[in-house]
Design a protein around this motif. Structure first.
Motif, PDB file in Angstrom:
ATOM      1  N   MET A   1       0.834  -1.181   0.000  1.00 56.30           N
ATOM      2  CA  MET A   1       0.000   0.000   0.000  1.00 56.30           C
ATOM      3  C   MET A   1       0.881   1.248   0.000  1.00 56.30           C
ATOM      4  O   MET A   1       1.982   1.236   0.527  1.00 56.30           O
ATOM      5  CB  MET A   1      -0.897   0.004   1.231  1.00 56.30           C
ATOM      6  CG  MET A   1      -1.954  -1.081   1.196  1.00 56.30           C
ATOM      7  SD  MET A   1      -3.258  -0.845   2.394  1.00 56.30           S
ATOM      8  CE  MET A   1      -2.411  -1.176   3.919  1.00 56.30           C
ATOM      9  N   ILE A   2       0.369   2.295  -0.575  1.00 55.81           N
ATOM     10  CA  ILE A   2       1.064   3.564  -0.635  1.00 55.81           C
ATOM     11  C   ILE A   2       0.079   4.662  -0.239  1.00 55.81           C
ATOM     12  O   ILE A   2      -1.098   4.611  -0.613  1.00 55.81           O
ATOM     13  CB  ILE A   2       1.664   3.817  -2.038  1.00 55.81           C
ATOM     14  CG1 ILE A   2       2.470   5.117  -2.058  1.00 55.81           C
ATOM     15  CG2 ILE A   2       0.597   3.805  -3.109  1.00 55.81           C
ATOM     16  CD1 ILE A   2       3.264   5.333  -3.336  1.00 55.81           C
ATOM     17  N   THR A   3       0.548   5.612   0.529  1.00 55.78           N
ATOM     18  CA  THR A   3      -0.305   6.723   0.918  1.00 55.78           C
ATOM     19  C   THR A   3      -0.125   7.877  -0.061  1.00 55.78           C
ATOM     20  O   THR A   3       0.864   7.940  -0.801  1.00 55.78           O
ATOM     21  CB  THR A   3       0.009   7.213   2.341  1.00 55.78           C
ATOM     22  OG1 THR A   3       1.329   7.775   2.351  1.00 55.78           O
ATOM     23  CG2 THR A   3      -0.100   6.091   3.357  1.00 55.78           C
ATOM     24  N   ALA A   4      -1.066   8.796  -0.027  1.00 55.78           N
ATOM     25  CA  ALA A   4      -0.983   9.973  -0.889  1.00 55.78           C
ATOM     26  C   ALA A   4       0.271  10.778  -0.557  1.00 55.78           C
ATOM     27  O   ALA A   4       0.949  11.286  -1.456  1.00 55.78           O
ATOM     28  CB  ALA A   4      -2.237  10.834  -0.729  1.00 55.78           C
ATOM     29  N   ALA A   5       0.604  10.868   0.721  1.00 55.33           N
ATOM     30  CA  ALA A   5       1.810  11.606   1.124  1.00 55.33           C
ATOM     31  C   ALA A   5       3.069  10.931   0.584  1.00 55.33           C
ATOM     32  O   ALA A   5       4.001  11.615   0.142  1.00 55.33           O
ATOM     33  CB  ALA A   5       1.871  11.715   2.647  1.00 55.33           C
ATOM     34  N   VAL A  46      -6.627  -2.464  -8.802  1.00 57.88           N
ATOM     35  CA  VAL A  46      -5.358  -3.167  -8.630  1.00 57.88           C
ATOM     36  C   VAL A  46      -4.412  -2.916  -9.796  1.00 57.88           C
ATOM     37  O   VAL A  46      -3.216  -2.686  -9.595  1.00 57.88           O
ATOM     38  CB  VAL A  46      -5.598  -4.691  -8.434  1.00 57.88           C
ATOM     39  CG1 VAL A  46      -4.284  -5.449  -8.404  1.00 57.88           C
ATOM     40  CG2 VAL A  46      -6.382  -4.942  -7.164  1.00 57.88           C
ATOM     41  N   ASP A  47      -4.932  -2.914 -11.012  1.00 53.98           N
ATOM     42  CA  ASP A  47      -4.091  -2.700 -12.193  1.00 53.98           C
ATOM     43  C   ASP A  47      -3.414  -1.323 -12.137  1.00 53.98           C
ATOM     44  O   ASP A  47      -2.221  -1.210 -12.390  1.00 53.98           O
ATOM     45  CB  ASP A  47      -4.928  -2.840 -13.467  1.00 53.98           C
ATOM     46  CG  ASP A  47      -4.082  -2.741 -14.724  1.00 53.98           C
ATOM     47  OD1 ASP A  47      -3.073  -3.480 -14.823  1.00 53.98           O
ATOM     48  OD2 ASP A  47      -4.431  -1.930 -15.598  1.00 53.98           O
ATOM     49  N   SER A  48      -4.173  -0.297 -11.786  1.00 55.02           N
ATOM     50  CA  SER A  48      -3.614   1.059 -11.693  1.00 55.02           C
ATOM     51  C   SER A  48      -2.562   1.154 -10.605  1.00 55.02           C
ATOM     52  O   SER A  48      -1.507   1.763 -10.792  1.00 55.02           O
ATOM     53  CB  SER A  48      -4.721   2.078 -11.428  1.00 55.02           C
ATOM     54  OG  SER A  48      -5.598   2.167 -12.520  1.00 55.02           O
ATOM     55  N   ILE A  53       3.107   1.551  -8.746  1.00 57.55           N
ATOM     56  CA  ILE A  53       4.216   1.024  -7.951  1.00 57.55           C
ATOM     57  C   ILE A  53       5.345   0.541  -8.862  1.00 57.55           C
ATOM     58  O   ILE A  53       6.522   0.761  -8.578  1.00 57.55           O
ATOM     59  CB  ILE A  53       3.741  -0.120  -7.018  1.00 57.55           C
ATOM     60  CG1 ILE A  53       2.731   0.410  -6.001  1.00 57.55           C
ATOM     61  CG2 ILE A  53       4.914  -0.786  -6.318  1.00 57.55           C
ATOM     62  CD1 ILE A  53       3.260   1.488  -5.073  1.00 57.55           C
ATOM     63  N   GLY A  54       4.999  -0.092  -9.968  1.00 58.72           N
ATOM     64  CA  GLY A  54       6.010  -0.549 -10.921  1.00 58.72           C
ATOM     65  C   GLY A  54       6.811   0.602 -11.507  1.00 58.72           C
ATOM     66  O   GLY A  54       8.034   0.518 -11.642  1.00 58.72           O
TER      67      GLY A  54
END
Length: 84
Positions: A1-5, A46-48, A53-54
């Motif tokens: 997971m990644i946050t907006a920050a 999930v694809d986005s 992340i990639g």
């Protein structure tokens, strides 16, 4: 997971704008804008998220999750938990 920050910080570390990140990740500019405007964890299909992340990984960004250790030796940023 990644946050907006984390996403905004990653972009800042790379020195790129939202449009450049959209191109790197093959996502639309409005998608990147929505992700960065999120409150907390970025939401998306999930694809986005995998494309995002990639692209960050390929550009040299390691996303470090909460309480996770970094496997790389590069520089990075992390928010501390607030003191009680």
């Amino acid at each position: 997971m990644i946050t907006a920050a984390q996403l905004r910080a990653a972009r800042a570390l790379l020195g790129i704008d939202q449009k450049a990140l959209a191109e790197l990740s093959s996502l639309s500019l409005p998608t990147i804008q929505r992700m960065e405007a999120s409150d907390g964890v970025v939401r998306g299909n999930v694809d986005s998220l995998m494309k995002l992340i990639g692209a960050l990984d390929a550009a040299g960004i390691e996303v470090i999750g909460e309480r996770a250790t970094s496997s790389g030796g590069g520089r990075g940023v992390r928010l501390k938990e607030p003191s009680p």
